[in-house]
Design a protein around this motif. Sequence first.
Motif, PDB file in Angstrom:
ATOM      1  N   ARG A  29      39.059  33.077  40.830  1.00  0.00           N
ATOM      2  CA  ARG A  29      38.277  31.840  40.739  1.00  0.00           C
ATOM      3  C   ARG A  29      38.182  31.173  42.111  1.00  0.00           C
ATOM      4  NH1 ARG A  29      41.644  30.672  36.036  1.00  0.00           N
ATOM      5  NH2 ARG A  29      40.535  31.170  34.114  1.00  0.00           N
TER       6      ARG A  29
ATOM      7  N   THR B 112      47.783  35.775  35.359  1.00  0.00           N
ATOM      8  CA  THR B 112      47.213  34.424  35.424  1.00  0.00           C
ATOM      9  C   THR B 112      46.989  34.008  36.867  1.00  0.00           C
ATOM     10  OG1 THR B 112      48.328  33.813  33.363  1.00  0.00           O
ATOM     11  CG2 THR B 112      47.555  32.012  34.771  1.00  0.00           C
TER      12      THR B 112
ATOM     13  N   ASN C 269      43.455  33.125  38.766  1.00  0.00           N
ATOM     14  CA  ASN C 269      43.201  31.889  39.501  1.00  0.00           C
ATOM     15  C   ASN C 269      42.689  32.172  40.910  1.00  0.00           C
ATOM     16  OD1 ASN C 269      43.964  30.223  37.384  1.00  0.00           O
ATOM     17  ND2 ASN C 269      46.098  30.102  38.031  1.00  0.00           N
TER      18      ASN C 269
END
Length: 222
Positions: free
Chosen positions: A16, A9, A13
């Motif tokens: 992104r 995760t 992130n």
Amino acid sequence: LNRYGVMGTFINNDIRLLKRSKAAKSALTASAFFLFYGLLVFSKGYDNSFMQLFMGIFVTGGFMLMFGQRVPSWDSSYYPLMMTQNVPYKEYLKGKWSLIIIGISVSIILASGYLFISWEFYLTVIAAGLYNLGVNSYITLLAGAFNKKPIDLNSKSKSFGAGGNNFNMKIMLLMLPQMVLPMGVFAVVKYFFGIYPAVASLGILGIIGFLFRDKIFDYIVK
């Protein structure tokens, strides 16, 4: 990536972040220019093993230096919120470290263009990459822990200096003593035994770093 737990995760992130943030995009672009640092091999003074390994550290470590030394500053805009969550900080660091490892690995592959200069020089670059993977990646994260400058994600990094989004030369200077060890080991081993044992010696240092990664992460967390 989310199927790989908390660390996946965090990596998601960060991807992104690199896609959406002006500051992160700027760092990513700047790290690409480090790949051309090896062209200094044609300059006087860079024609020895000691300096060629120095170049190799920068060629393979551009993303590590530009991204890693700003951990956790990349998350400064929402850091207080993140600290109110149940965030396993060790997994957070491992996520950043994994992205750095990917960056170094890609740089090693892209640096294969230096094969046109010489096979021996590319082996030197590989040796530097192995050291970056197993040792310098941790040192960069540790140095970043002392970088207290917040980052404006909507502004680009413009230059070297003291600005909030600028490349922090002070943190990088803290890393220079750490470069002396691999450069010295490589030069000495190559002088007495040749290029292949010299590459192997830094590979061994990298493997040792991987074996002790949990203890190193515990220290960085503290």
